[in-house]
Design a protein around this motif. Structure first.
Motif, PDB file in Angstrom:
ATOM      1  N   GLU A   1       0.834  -1.201   0.000  1.00 55.89           N
ATOM      2  CA  GLU A   1       0.000   0.000   0.000  1.00 55.89           C
ATOM      3  C   GLU A   1       0.866   1.247   0.000  1.00 55.89           C
ATOM      4  O   GLU A   1       0.551   2.242  -0.680  1.00 55.89           O
ATOM      5  CB  GLU A   1      -0.930  -0.031   1.214  1.00 55.89           C
ATOM      6  N   GLN A   2       1.977   1.212   0.747  1.00 58.77           N
ATOM      7  CA  GLN A   2       2.900   2.347   0.745  1.00 58.77           C
ATOM      8  C   GLN A   2       3.532   2.511  -0.632  1.00 58.77           C
ATOM      9  O   GLN A   2       3.717   3.640  -1.113  1.00 58.77           O
ATOM     10  CB  GLN A   2       3.975   2.141   1.805  1.00 58.77           C
ATOM     11  N   TYR A   3       3.869   1.402  -1.255  1.00 61.27           N
ATOM     12  CA  TYR A   3       4.431   1.448  -2.615  1.00 61.27           C
ATOM     13  C   TYR A   3       3.452   2.105  -3.582  1.00 61.27           C
ATOM     14  O   TYR A   3       3.845   2.958  -4.392  1.00 61.27           O
ATOM     15  CB  TYR A   3       4.771   0.034  -3.074  1.00 61.27           C
ATOM     16  N   LEU A   4       2.194   1.700  -3.520  1.00 58.63           N
ATOM     17  CA  LEU A   4       1.202   2.281  -4.420  1.00 58.63           C
ATOM     18  C   LEU A   4       1.050   3.778  -4.186  1.00 58.63           C
ATOM     19  O   LEU A   4       0.828   4.547  -5.126  1.00 58.63           O
ATOM     20  CB  LEU A   4      -0.152   1.589  -4.231  1.00 58.63           C
ATOM     21  N   ALA A   5       1.197   4.205  -2.940  1.00 54.39           N
ATOM     22  CA  ALA A   5       1.046   5.624  -2.628  1.00 54.39           C
ATOM     23  C   ALA A   5       2.219   6.448  -3.138  1.00 54.39           C
ATOM     24  O   ALA A   5       2.031   7.581  -3.620  1.00 54.39           O
ATOM     25  CB  ALA A   5       0.885   5.811  -1.120  1.00 54.39           C
ATOM     26  N   ALA A   6       3.439   5.903  -3.041  1.00 58.23           N
ATOM     27  CA  ALA A   6       4.623   6.667  -3.450  1.00 58.23           C
ATOM     28  C   ALA A   6       5.817   5.741  -3.591  1.00 58.23           C
ATOM     29  O   ALA A   6       6.124   4.983  -2.667  1.00 58.23           O
ATOM     30  CB  ALA A   6       4.941   7.760  -2.444  1.00 58.23           C
ATOM     31  N   HIS A   7       6.486   5.802  -4.735  1.00 56.41           N
ATOM     32  CA  HIS A   7       7.698   5.011  -4.948  1.00 56.41           C
ATOM     33  C   HIS A   7       8.579   5.694  -5.981  1.00 56.41           C
ATOM     34  O   HIS A   7       8.150   6.611  -6.681  1.00 56.41           O
ATOM     35  CB  HIS A   7       7.369   3.584  -5.398  1.00 56.41           C
ATOM     36  N   ILE A   8       9.825   5.253  -6.049  1.00 53.71           N
ATOM     37  CA  ILE A   8      10.756   5.781  -7.045  1.00 53.71           C
ATOM     38  C   ILE A   8      10.264   5.383  -8.436  1.00 53.71           C
ATOM     39  O   ILE A   8       9.850   4.235  -8.650  1.00 53.71           O
ATOM     40  CB  ILE A   8      12.172   5.236  -6.785  1.00 53.71           C
TER      41      ILE A   8
END
Length: 299
Positions: free
Chosen positions: A39-46
């Motif tokens: 879920e954190q990846y979907l919210a923001a990632h490189i």
């Protein structure tokens, strides 16, 4: 230029602009909330990063669970280690790498947003698969943001299928039988990366038995990092590990933790310090304590 240990946020920014053959992996995870990392990846990632889930991509989660979460599958599905997060066998891992577009000619970069706790697992596994050109983003996603790096959200476009070919193992993997045979001998120095209260057996939130492997030294993995989340300078790491080891040979070190994940910052730190690429007991405490005949120490 190839990166084999660490890469800074600024170096990664330049690399992504110059080299299309870079595969970035977001390894963020939360043991207590297994879906939180995705879920954190979907919210923001490189940008261009692929999510590498600890429990589905970087662990064997097929077959029949045995006592204490040990996987008992056999044949082609047999894992390469025991413990709560057993390693998938190398062939299964290579299949996953191919499915996310990883090729043998690519530079891999791994990161998380958890203080380096999880991405070292993929760094080590790629070396285990024979791929030397993998680096850990020093400081993780926080360092990327501090350097002004852009962020993406949502799922990245499906990567093209590749054909990752296994090479000679570039790391040393040991099992419980090897650890047991070498207990108390100068040829083996165990370093446990868990927090000190768990090592002492004062608390145990995850495994059925509290304590540690007799004779093990304790260095919580968080001790490798500055308050900003970057690895300490090489000379400082070297001095700290040599102080911990005393007269013991750095080449004798076998790292472990609870399930073979948080031990990797210690292993990487020793390599940064110039003390060599040491061994990993991937099954770790969760594997060791699953057999009541194995000795347990506390305090």
């Amino acid at each position: 230029m190839n990166y084999n240990t660490l890469i800074s946020a600024e170096q990664l920014q330049a690399l992504l602009q110059a080299n299309p053959l870079v595969r970035v992996f977001d390894c963020s995870f939360d043991l207590m909330q297994p879906h939180a990392g995705y879920e954190q990846y979907l919210a923001a990632h490189i940008p261009r990063a692929i999510y590498a889930d600890l429990e589905t991509a970087l662990s064997a989660r097929h077959g029949v669970p045995g006592a204490h979460g040990i996987i008992t599958a056999s044949g082609a599905d047999a894992p390469a280690s025991g413990g709560r997060h057993p390693l998938p066998n190398r062939e299964k891992f290579a299949t996953w790498l191919s499915s996310v577009g990883m090729g043998n000619d690519m530079q891999a970069v791994v990161y998380d947003r958890n203080g380096g706790n999880y991405c070292g697992r993929l760094w080590w596994m790629l070396k285990w698969a024979g791929h030397e050109n993998v680096a850990m983003l020093d400081g993780g996603l926080q360092a990327w943001q501090a350097a002004g790096g852009e962020l993406s959200s949502g799922e990245e476009p499906a990567p093209f299928q590749n054909s990752f070919l296994l090479g000679p193992e570039r790391v040393t993997l040991v099992d419980a039988d090897t650890v047991a045979r070498q207990l108390g001998r100068p040829a083996q120095t165990l370093i446990d990366a868990r927090a000190t209260p768990r090592f002492k057996g004062e608390v145990e939130p995850l495994d059925p038995v509290a304590g540690h492997i007799p004779g093990a030294l304790n260095r919580p993995f968080s001790q490798n990092f500055t308050p900003e989340g970057r690895f300490k300078p090489a000379e400082q790491l070297k001095a700290e590990f040599l102080a911990l080891l005393g007269s013991r040979d750095p080449a004798s070190v076998v790292h472990h933790c609870g399930s073979g994940v948080s031990a990797l910052p210690n292993l990487i730190a020793m390599e940064i310090a110039g003390l060599g690429r040491t061994a990993l007991y991937a099954g770790s405490w969760s594997d060791w304590c699953s057999d009541a005949s194995r000795p347990v120490a506390q305090g």
